[in-house]
Design a protein around this motif. Structure first.
Motif, PDB file in Angstrom:
ATOM      1  N   THR A   1       0.819  -1.214   0.000  1.00 33.51           N
ATOM      2  CA  THR A   1       0.000   0.000   0.000  1.00 33.51           C
ATOM      3  C   THR A   1       0.850   1.259   0.000  1.00 33.51           C
ATOM      4  O   THR A   1       0.587   2.214  -0.739  1.00 33.51           O
ATOM      5  CB  THR A   1      -0.933  -0.011   1.224  1.00 33.51           C
ATOM      6  OG1 THR A   1      -1.660  -1.238   1.249  1.00 33.51           O
ATOM      7  CG2 THR A   1      -1.920   1.153   1.153  1.00 33.51           C
ATOM      8  N   GLN A   2       1.869   1.273   0.833  1.00 29.97           N
ATOM      9  CA  GLN A   2       2.751   2.429   0.909  1.00 29.97           C
ATOM     10  C   GLN A   2       4.054   2.142   0.179  1.00 29.97           C
ATOM     11  O   GLN A   2       4.700   1.120   0.431  1.00 29.97           O
ATOM     12  CB  GLN A   2       3.046   2.788   2.367  1.00 29.97           C
ATOM     13  CG  GLN A   2       1.805   3.218   3.137  1.00 29.97           C
ATOM     14  CD  GLN A   2       2.124   3.564   4.584  1.00 29.97           C
ATOM     15  OE1 GLN A   2       3.219   3.286   5.062  1.00 29.97           O
ATOM     16  NE2 GLN A   2       1.166   4.174   5.270  1.00 29.97           N
ATOM     17  N   ASP A   3       4.434   3.039  -0.714  1.00 25.98           N
ATOM     18  CA  ASP A   3       5.687   2.958  -1.472  1.00 25.98           C
ATOM     19  C   ASP A   3       5.702   1.809  -2.479  1.00 25.98           C
ATOM     20  O   ASP A   3       6.763   1.500  -3.032  1.00 25.98           O
ATOM     21  CB  ASP A   3       6.908   2.819  -0.537  1.00 25.98           C
ATOM     22  CG  ASP A   3       7.023   3.996   0.422  1.00 25.98           C
ATOM     23  OD1 ASP A   3       6.623   5.106   0.017  1.00 25.98           O
ATOM     24  OD2 ASP A   3       7.496   3.790   1.559  1.00 25.98           O
TER      25      ASP A   3
ATOM     26  N   ASN B   1       0.833   1.121  -6.617  1.00 32.26           N
ATOM     27  CA  ASN B   1       0.046   2.163  -5.952  1.00 32.26           C
ATOM     28  C   ASN B   1       0.626   3.554  -6.172  1.00 32.26           C
ATOM     29  O   ASN B   1      -0.115   4.542  -6.187  1.00 32.26           O
ATOM     30  CB  ASN B   1      -0.050   1.863  -4.453  1.00 32.26           C
ATOM     31  CG  ASN B   1      -1.128   0.833  -4.147  1.00 32.26           C
ATOM     32  OD1 ASN B   1      -2.252   0.924  -4.640  1.00 32.26           O
ATOM     33  ND2 ASN B   1      -0.787  -0.164  -3.344  1.00 32.26           N
ATOM     34  N   GLU B   2       1.926   3.650  -6.350  1.00 36.12           N
ATOM     35  CA  GLU B   2       2.531   4.941  -6.685  1.00 36.12           C
ATOM     36  C   GLU B   2       2.020   5.437  -8.031  1.00 36.12           C
ATOM     37  O   GLU B   2       1.712   6.624  -8.215  1.00 36.12           O
ATOM     38  CB  GLU B   2       4.059   4.810  -6.723  1.00 36.12           C
ATOM     39  CG  GLU B   2       4.717   4.652  -5.362  1.00 36.12           C
ATOM     40  CD  GLU B   2       4.706   5.945  -4.564  1.00 36.12           C
ATOM     41  OE1 GLU B   2       4.661   7.025  -5.195  1.00 36.12           O
ATOM     42  OE2 GLU B   2       4.727   5.868  -3.332  1.00 36.12           O
TER      43      GLU B   2
ATOM     44  N   ASN C   1      -1.636   6.491  -7.582  1.00 30.46           N
ATOM     45  CA  ASN C   1      -1.714   7.791  -6.925  1.00 30.46           C
ATOM     46  C   ASN C   1      -1.356   8.931  -7.879  1.00 30.46           C
ATOM     47  O   ASN C   1      -1.960  10.001  -7.851  1.00 30.46           O
ATOM     48  CB  ASN C   1      -0.792   7.824  -5.701  1.00 30.46           C
ATOM     49  CG  ASN C   1      -1.270   6.886  -4.602  1.00 30.46           C
ATOM     50  OD1 ASN C   1      -2.451   6.572  -4.524  1.00 30.46           O
ATOM     51  ND2 ASN C   1      -0.360   6.440  -3.758  1.00 30.46           N
TER      52      ASN C   1
ATOM     53  N   SER D   1      -5.020   4.388  -3.280  1.00 24.82           N
ATOM     54  CA  SER D   1      -4.214   3.170  -3.143  1.00 24.82           C
ATOM     55  C   SER D   1      -5.112   1.965  -2.885  1.00 24.82           C
ATOM     56  O   SER D   1      -6.180   2.080  -2.279  1.00 24.82           O
ATOM     57  CB  SER D   1      -3.212   3.320  -1.992  1.00 24.82           C
ATOM     58  OG  SER D   1      -2.298   4.366  -2.261  1.00 24.82           O
TER      59      SER D   1
END
Length: 319
Positions: free
Chosen positions: A153-155, A159-160, A163, A169
């Protein structure tokens, strides 16, 4: 007496060349037997020897009592399996994943072989083959680890991009619906290139005169593929399909286990992960053996049935 003596001499003279022929054959075949021996040894040690422990499926096995002193309970473990609350869920998930693999990944492997055969540039073809074969030599731990890096989800790379395009995400690994897509993509990515080797070998044995005659008749490359290449692969495809049915209820433990989490358990729980929890985590070896025996019997029945159907339609089959 003279006639019997002559007969004995003739028989003796025939035995000597026969013995020499056997010695010559063994001398020529010895290197090949030597090459087969390691694979045969592995097969015996890891396939046939473990069959000795199958009968604990009919016992209430206790490590403290041992195999022979454990109590016989007959078919109780199988009755327990079929009355298990999660049995239908396990069966549904296992069959659905195998259907995805059989009806999507299996034809995709054949398509890869067909299109690789159509590549005319040898250098480009070798490069593509190397790229397609490489994932086969990666372990599932590496493949799932790379996937988690891209889909987190992050990085995460995916998802990047989402976004950057203005979308929110997506937590892929908490989404039960995305589990099957990821699992199928992994199977295709890792196995399609390697599985295409046997079809490319079969294509190489096709008589080139058939293609030359088709060109003279004005057949396009697509027509040649449809009317020459695919019919020539029919026997190999049937055999590979029958062999695949032997593992129809076996989707592989490691891949599923690495992708599995409590949020996608409803679609990812299969017989292999169930056996892991029951057999290794809870220590119920008899019950887990019964589940494994059930899978093996289903695989055997499917191979025999598919082989009979193939023979009825005029194909060679496995045996």
């Amino acid at each position: 007496m003279n006639q019997s003596a002559r007969l004995a001499e003739s028989v003796g003279s025939e035995r000597i060349p026969l013995a020499n022929k056997r010695k010559d054959y063994l001398k020529r075949a010895f290197p090949f037997y030597l090459m087969i021996f390691p694979g045969l040894l592995v097969f015996l040690v890891f396939k046939y020897v473990p069959m000795f422990g199958v009968f604990i499926a009919f016992k209430n096995y206790s490590p403290f009592r041992g195999v022979w002193k454990s109590e016989w309970i007959g078919l109780e473990n199988f009755v327990r399996l079929f009355s298990e609350h999660d049995f239908l869920l396990l069966l549904k998930n296992t069959l659905f994943l195998n259907m995805l693999d059989t009806f999507i990944a299996f034809p995709f492997t054949i398509m890869v072989a067909l299109f690789l055969n159509e590549v005319s540039s040898k250098h480009f073809k070798n490069s593509i083959q190397t790229i397609l074969y490489a994932p086969h030599f990666l372990s599932w731990v590496v493949i799932v680890g790379i996937t988690m890096l891209f889909l987190r989800t992050q990085d995460g790379g995916v998802n990047e991009i989402l976004n950057a395009l203005g979308f929110e995400s997506i937590n892929f690994f908490s989404n039960a619906g995305s589990f099957r897509s990821i699992w199928l993509f992994h199977n295709i990515w890792q196995g399609a290139g390697w599985g295409a080797i046997i079809y490319l070998a079969a294509i190489a044995s096709i008589d080139p005169a058939l293609y030359e005659a088709a060109k003279v008749d004005g057949a396009s490359r697509l027509r040649q593929m449809w009317h020459i290449t695919l019919p020539s692969l029919k026997t190999v495809i049937v055999i590979m399909f029958i062999l695949r049915l032997g593992n129809f209820i076996d989707v592989g433990f490691e891949h599923i286990f690495l992708l599995q989490n409590p949020l996608n358990l409803q679609v990812s729980d299969v017989f292999e992960t169930f056996v892991y929890r029951i057999g290794l985590v809870q220590g119920d070896f008899s019950y887990s053996t019964a589940v494994g025996l059930f899978k093996s019997v289903v695989g055997l029945v499917m191979i025999v049935a598919a082989n009979k159907i193939a023979k009825r339609f005029g194909e060679e089959g496995v045996y």
